[in-house]
Design a protein around this motif. Structure first.
Motif, short mmCIF file in Angstrom:
data_model
loop_
_atom_site.label_atom_id
_atom_site.label_comp_id
_atom_site.label_asym_id
_atom_site.label_seq_id
_atom_site.Cartn_x
_atom_site.Cartn_y
_atom_site.Cartn_z
N ARG A 293 -5.85 -10.95 85.84
CA ARG A 293 -4.51 -11.85 85.97
C ARG A 293 -4.60 -12.44 87.43
O ARG A 293 -5.07 -11.81 88.10
CB ARG A 293 -3.45 -10.62 85.95
N ARG A 294 -4.32 -13.58 87.23
CA ARG A 294 -3.95 -14.55 88.46
C ARG A 294 -2.32 -14.63 88.42
O ARG A 294 -1.82 -15.23 87.86
CB ARG A 294 -4.82 -15.65 88.35
N PHE A 295 -2.31 -14.34 89.95
CA PHE A 295 -0.58 -14.41 90.22
C PHE A 295 -0.23 -15.57 90.82
O PHE A 295 0.12 -15.72 91.91
CB PHE A 295 -0.35 -13.22 91.01
N TYR A 296 -0.27 -16.61 90.08
CA TYR A 296 0.10 -18.09 90.53
C TYR A 296 1.58 -18.21 90.77
O TYR A 296 2.19 -18.98 91.69
CB TYR A 296 0.10 -19.33 89.44
N GLU A 297 2.32 -17.26 90.32
CA GLU A 297 3.66 -17.06 90.63
C GLU A 297 4.15 -16.64 91.88
O GLU A 297 5.36 -16.91 92.34
CB GLU A 297 4.57 -16.23 89.57
N ASP A 298 3.00 -16.25 92.54
CA ASP A 298 3.33 -15.78 94.06
C ASP A 298 3.89 -17.27 94.87
O ASP A 298 4.10 -17.14 96.13
CB ASP A 298 2.07 -15.46 94.81
N GLY A 299 3.18 -18.28 94.49
CA GLY A 299 3.62 -19.34 95.22
C GLY A 299 2.57 -20.57 95.23
O GLY A 299 1.94 -20.65 96.28
N GLY A 300 2.14 -21.08 94.29
CA GLY A 300 1.03 -22.02 94.12
C GLY A 300 1.72 -23.24 94.44
O GLY A 300 3.00 -23.45 94.63
N PRO A 301 0.78 -24.46 94.42
CA PRO A 301 1.17 -25.74 94.88
C PRO A 301 2.11 -26.38 93.73
O PRO A 301 2.02 -25.81 92.52
CB PRO A 301 0.26 -26.84 94.82
N ALA A 302 3.22 -27.29 93.71
CA ALA A 302 3.85 -27.97 92.98
C ALA A 302 3.14 -28.86 92.08
O ALA A 302 1.74 -28.97 92.50
CB ALA A 302 5.12 -28.82 93.61
N GLY A 303 3.39 -29.09 90.76
CA GLY A 303 2.71 -29.78 89.88
C GLY A 303 1.77 -29.01 89.13
O GLY A 303 0.95 -29.95 88.31
N LEU A 304 1.59 -27.72 89.03
CA LEU A 304 0.44 -27.19 88.56
C LEU A 304 1.27 -25.87 87.86
O LEU A 304 2.00 -25.09 88.43
CB LEU A 304 -0.54 -26.72 89.61
N THR A 305 0.79 -25.55 86.57
CA THR A 305 0.94 -24.15 85.93
C THR A 305 -0.17 -23.85 85.18
O THR A 305 -0.92 -24.60 84.73
CB THR A 305 2.33 -24.39 85.48
N ALA A 306 -0.44 -22.61 84.99
CA ALA A 306 -1.36 -21.89 84.20
C ALA A 306 -1.04 -21.29 83.00
O ALA A 306 -0.05 -20.24 83.11
CB ALA A 306 -2.50 -21.31 85.10
N VAL A 307 -1.68 -21.24 81.91
CA VAL A 307 -1.19 -20.70 80.76
C VAL A 307 -2.39 -19.92 79.83
O VAL A 307 -3.48 -20.27 80.32
CB VAL A 307 -0.64 -21.54 80.01
N GLY A 308 -2.08 -19.02 78.93
CA GLY A 308 -3.06 -18.42 78.15
C GLY A 308 -4.07 -17.52 79.14
O GLY A 308 -3.67 -17.12 79.86
N ASP A 309 -5.34 -17.62 78.67
CA ASP A 309 -6.28 -16.70 79.36
C ASP A 309 -6.62 -17.26 80.71
O ASP A 309 -7.09 -16.48 81.61
CB ASP A 309 -7.69 -16.79 78.58
N ALA A 310 -6.23 -18.57 81.08
CA ALA A 310 -6.52 -18.95 82.45
C ALA A 310 -5.64 -18.10 83.34
O ALA A 310 -6.08 -18.16 84.74
CB ALA A 310 -6.08 -20.71 82.40
N VAL A 311 -4.37 -17.76 83.04
CA VAL A 311 -3.46 -17.18 83.92
C VAL A 311 -3.85 -15.42 83.71
O VAL A 311 -3.86 -14.77 84.50
CB VAL A 311 -2.28 -17.25 83.91
N ALA A 312 -3.92 -15.15 82.57
CA ALA A 312 -4.29 -13.61 82.12
C ALA A 312 -5.24 -13.34 81.00
O ALA A 312 -4.76 -13.79 79.75
CB ALA A 312 -2.96 -13.01 81.80
N ALA A 313 -6.17 -13.10 81.31
CA ALA A 313 -7.35 -12.87 80.21
C ALA A 313 -7.38 -11.45 80.14
O ALA A 313 -7.73 -10.51 80.92
CB ALA A 313 -8.75 -13.33 80.86
N LEU A 314 -7.20 -10.83 78.74
CA LEU A 314 -6.89 -9.50 78.45
C LEU A 314 -8.05 -9.04 77.68
O LEU A 314 -8.65 -9.74 76.90
CB LEU A 314 -5.61 -9.43 77.69
#
Ligand SMILES: Cc1cc2nc3c(=O)[nH]c(=O)nc-3n(C[C@H](O)[C@H](O)[C@H](O)COP(=O)(O)OP(=O)(O)OC[C@H]3O[C@@H](n4cnc5c(N)ncnc54)[C@H](O)[C@@H]3O)c2cc1C
Length: 460
Positions: A293-314
């Motif tokens: 799991r990648r915690f982009y919600e901690d505060g990544g740059p504006a203009g970017l969001t990650a979905v699916g396996d790119a944010v959480a590969a289970l």
């Protein structure tokens, strides 16, 4: 209205594009491979050869994003199965009962599912560019504003966007690309049970009408590797049989190894079925099962969001990945409806997506940490409260096999149609914690409910 680029034309990318379409002047999906016209394998999605179930929470989200998809899947031969009554499944504490429940799953090949989704997306205002590889992100430490791509002829191009959506899957390179922009390191948590898969297609003798999903589930906490096998009925009167073994108990690719693995399971029902069926393809193996799991919600740059396996590969053994992909897109749509599309919306979407991920992530990592040799990067909590939560989870799993109210809540949460908080509701907690008066079905009782299984494998 603004522009959005979706990186990756897999399930998560296509569903994100469907969510973005009503809110953007232009949505473009960038895919490095080809996208076939029919339900056939794609080199870029090798896991498509392995059994994929779509859980109810994913099917509901998928159908809300691309209405009519579930009907189209059924029309093409996908099977709807109730959970637990349409399953012949052995969990750690025993066999599933046939309690009534609203939970369900859809069983079909991954190739069919992706094809139907692609077809339905073609009705929306989304541009899809294939054979284009994303090489990196553009912008600076605090703001992503486009991507660098390589065209099929080797030329490079920069593509600007107000929002970039990373849907490049389990091997996403976004953390590395962000590093080159000078952004802060993305926090990452990993848990690896070392699970390996081996799968093979079979002709289902007599077709799949009324045939359940059959599964012996790997059991954690035994000091021995977890080993399991699943028969998934799919379109075209076929089964995908998938073997799964954690570190030290991996299945092999050979015919003899496949059969020997089936013989090593807690129960011979899958071996009986396989011996009654005709293989129609090679044995394939896969080891891409790490939970990350990648915690982009901690505060990544504006203009970017990650979905699916790119944010959480289970770990795929829990069957949650596609449901997470669909629910990420549904979360994105909910935020876009409130805020519209602007560069800052990526952070709001990511926070909403984090809520989607919490339940399947916690389930997968808690289970996987119980297998021998499981490795984590040390961020997984293991304090007294975690151990208490694990014990409560074990009690719930046992009660789900004997108590109809716990069963309904347990499988709705498992199918990701209900929040995990439902498992803490007083009636459910009381039923889970009081001494059990009933016992789960025996193997003979569970198998006896499925006439076709008895006909093919015997009562066992
Ligand atoms: C063996 C196995 C069995 C599974 N079983 C189940 C199951 O039963 N149920 C379930 O729900 N889930 C299951 N999963 C998980 C499921 O396959 C994934 O969760 C799902 O595919 C995630 O979709 P995605 O779009 O995020 O990623 P992917 O499907 O991996 O798609 C990523 C896309 O991005 C493209 N891409 C990557 N890099 C670039 C780049 N640089 N430039 C352009 N394009 C790029 C790729 O070509 C690909 O098309 C299983 C997974 C495995 C490995």
């Amino acid at each position: 209205m603004s522009t959005a680029l979706v990186l990756g034309g897999g399930l998560a990318g296509f569903l994100a594009a469907a969510a973005l379409a009503p809110h953007a002047r232009q949505v473009t999906v960038i895919e490095r491979g080809n996208l076939p016209d029919g339900p056939v394998p794609r080199r870029e999605v090798p896991q498509g050869h392995f059994g994929h179930i779509l859980l109810g929470g994913g099917a509901d989200a998928l159908d809300s994003l691309l209405p009519g998809t579930v009907d189209a899947l059924h029309a093409a031969g996908a099977h709807h199965r109730r959970i637990p009554s349409g399953l012949l499944m052995r969990l750690g504490p025993g066999w599933l009962p046939d309690h009534d429940s609203t939970a369900y799953l859809i069983a079909c090949s991954r190739h069919l599912l992706d094809h139907v989704v692609r077809e339905r997306l073609s009705g929306l205002a989304v541009a899809v560019r294939t054979r284009i590889s994303v090489l990196g992100l553009l912008g600076g430490a605090g703001r992503v504003d486009g991507v660098l791509v390589e065209n099929p002829d080797g030329t490079r191009e920069t593509l600007p966007a107000d929002l970039v959506v990373d849907a490049t899957g389990r091997h996403s390179r976004t953390p590395e690309w962000l590093r080159t922009l000078g952004s802060e390191e993305v926090r990452e948590e990993t848990v690896d049970a070392g699970l390996a898969y081996a799968a093979r297609l079979f002709d289902a003798p007599g077709g799949n009408d009324g045939f359940p999903v059959v599964s012996i589930v790997p059991v954690p906490g035994r000091r021995a590797p977890g080993r399991g096998a699943t028969v998934i009925p799919i379109e075209g009167g076929r089964w995908i049989v998938t073997l799964s073994g954690t570190r030290g108990g991996e299945p092999s690719r050979s015919e003899a190894g496949f059969d020997a693995f089936l013989g090593s399971l807690d129960h011979p029902v899958v071996r009986g079925l396989v011996r009654a069926a005709r293989p129609i393809g090679p044995i394939r193996t896969c080891r891409s099962t790490l939970n990350r799991r990648r915690f982009y919600e901690d505060g990544g740059p504006a203009g970017l969001t990650a979905v699916g396996d790119a944010v959480a590969a289970l770990n795929p053994v829990y069957g949650h990945g596609m449901t997470v992909a669909a629910q990420c897109a549904a979360a994105m749509r909910a935020v876009l409806r409130g805020e519209g599309l602007h560069p800052g919306v990526g952070a709001s979407i990511q926070r909403r997506i984090a809520q989607v991920i919490d339940t399947p992530w916690n389930m997968a990592k808690e289970q996987d940490r119980g297998f021998p040799g499981a490795q984590s990067n040390g961020l997984s909590a293991n304090g007294p409260m975690d151990r208490l939560a694990r014990r409560y989870g074990d009690r719930l799993a046992r009660a789900a096999l004997t108590d109809p109210a716990v069963s309904a809540a347990y499988f709705d949460v498992f199918a990701l149609t209900a929040p995990a908080s439902r498992l803490a509701a007083p009636a459910v907690a009381f039923a889970a914690l009081r001494p059990r008066r009933r016992r789960p079905p025996t193997a003979a009782e569970a198998i006896g409910r499925h006439r076709r299984v008895v006909e093919l494998a015997g009562q066992l």
